[in-house]
Design an enzyme around this catalytic site. Sequence first.
Site, short mmCIF file in Angstrom:
data_model
loop_
_atom_site.label_atom_id
_atom_site.label_comp_id
_atom_site.label_asym_id
_atom_site.label_seq_id
_atom_site.Cartn_x
_atom_site.Cartn_y
_atom_site.Cartn_z
N ASP A 75 33.12 35.05 45.03
CA ASP A 75 31.93 34.28 44.61
C ASP A 75 31.12 33.66 45.75
OD1 ASP A 75 33.50 34.86 42.45
OD2 ASP A 75 33.42 32.87 41.55
N GLY B 19 33.11 39.46 42.99
CA GLY B 19 34.48 38.96 42.88
C GLY B 19 34.81 37.92 43.94
N GLN C 72 32.28 43.39 37.46
CA GLN C 72 33.16 42.93 38.56
C GLN C 72 33.73 44.16 39.25
OE1 GLN C 72 36.42 40.38 37.28
NE2 GLN C 72 35.79 38.75 38.66
N GLU D 224 46.52 30.34 43.74
CA GLU D 224 45.33 31.20 43.73
C GLU D 224 45.00 31.67 45.15
OE1 GLU D 224 42.01 29.08 42.13
OE2 GLU D 224 40.80 30.88 41.78
C1 GLC Z 1 37.12 33.38 40.46
C2 GLC Z 1 37.21 34.50 41.48
C3 GLC Z 1 37.10 35.83 40.76
C4 GLC Z 1 38.18 35.91 39.69
C5 GLC Z 1 38.10 34.72 38.73
C6 GLC Z 1 39.25 34.64 37.76
O1 GLC Z 1 35.88 33.33 39.86
O2 GLC Z 1 36.22 34.39 42.45
O3 GLC Z 1 37.25 36.89 41.65
O4 GLC Z 1 38.09 37.08 38.97
O5 GLC Z 1 38.10 33.53 39.48
O6 GLC Z 1 40.46 34.60 38.44
#
Ligand code: GLC
Length: 441
Positions: free
Chosen positions: A171, A169, A110, A413
């Site tokens: 997605d 990161g 990541q 989030e």
């Molecule tokens: C989701 C996000 C990622 C993050 C994860 C945990 O998958 O896209 O960036 O690290 O959640 O929060």
Amino acid sequence: MDQATADRLADSAAEVLKANDRGDWTVPQPNLYPHQWLWDSCFIAIGLRHLDVERAQTELRSLLRGQWSNGMLPNMIFSDEAKHWRDRQLWRSWVSPYAPDGIATSGITQPPMLAEAVYRVGQKLKLPERRSWYKEMLPALISYHEWLYADRDPHQEGLIVLLHPYEAGLDNTPPWLSELRKHSLPLWLAALEKFKLGWLISIFRRDTQHTTLAERTGDIEAAADWVAMRRLRRKAYNSEAILSRSLFAVQDLVFNSIFIRANHQLKEIAKTAGHPIPESLDQKITKTATALEELYSESNGQYFSRSFVSHKLIEEPSIATLLPLYSGAISKNHAAHLVEILKRKQMFSPRWPIPSVPVDSPAFNPYKYWQGPTWVNMNWLIIDGLNRYGFGLEAKELEHSTLRMVAKSGMYEYFNPLNARPAGAADFSWTAALTIDLIKR
Ligand code: GLC
């Protein structure tokens, strides 16, 4: 924001971090994300350092539990609770000879935020302790950065290649979605889509049990992510074997921008620790800082990710274009141009910036994960970049709007950039941690 409101906000952020604390590490969110994530823990430590610097150090140390013997830092270290066997079984890190014993991880990485986090935690320590902290973390950092070059820059271009959208990161960001559709959509999945049977996939999804589908990656794309993961697993996460066959490989702009900054911080850490980094690594670092310019499109006046295979820029608009500000490696001219783009109302400056996809893009969706919502970690990175390039006023404005958004809607989030309505999971750790950092630094 007045002092009392800021104090109250910081207190409620601290409560979120406390509730998500699992002893030595912190979950991003208890229901949706019950494991440890790499860049989440880095952002968490950056906030925690203001509350308890030792606990922040523990957060980062605990990431090294998952480091593979080849240097790779996995994006997830799985909780060992019995009920999470399915997640461990999905990734099966034990298929690789490099995976650590006795702990289950994913097989991909990541964005490399660790050097920045180690550095910033160190800034909270007195010089002798800072030196020993940096000395302690340096070997793991060097081996991680060396692994990125050895494993993920096979043609020595200076740019790191990613093998799965989760590594970026962001997605379901549009550039990755378009590559995913081109190279990771098997016939059976295309057929499900054609006959509008995508909903069948929902039955197997865990994430949509905790949030609504409208706020998450679409079903077809989520299944394509799973297909891509299985392909990596089948090759035991061996990058060379994967890259020799795959068209699905991206020199990601967010990742490489963060990597450039991380390389810089790594050298600072090494200097303070009194241990220079290996000469060969230093040469690669220099090359990366200039290679970023290859991701600039003259015709578009913006930066983009690039396909590793075709070497074509993936000209899908997204927040990534602003991340070179954080890298610190671009010219003042380019930085000024990015700031001009950032300020355009119809692109990156709606009421509650910064949207993860510009508002005027056809792909913009104000609720959908990385396809439009505002994320606090992106704002934090860009605030940092703005300050570095001397755009203090713009940085302050963004800092204020970010804090007001969180004060208005809570530690979510992500947020709808048009009206600040919260989306995704509540009580999200990096939103809390970076709120604290913006208030207290
Ligand atoms: C989701 C996000 C990622 C993050 C994860 C945990 O998958 O896209 O960036 O690290 O959640 O929060």
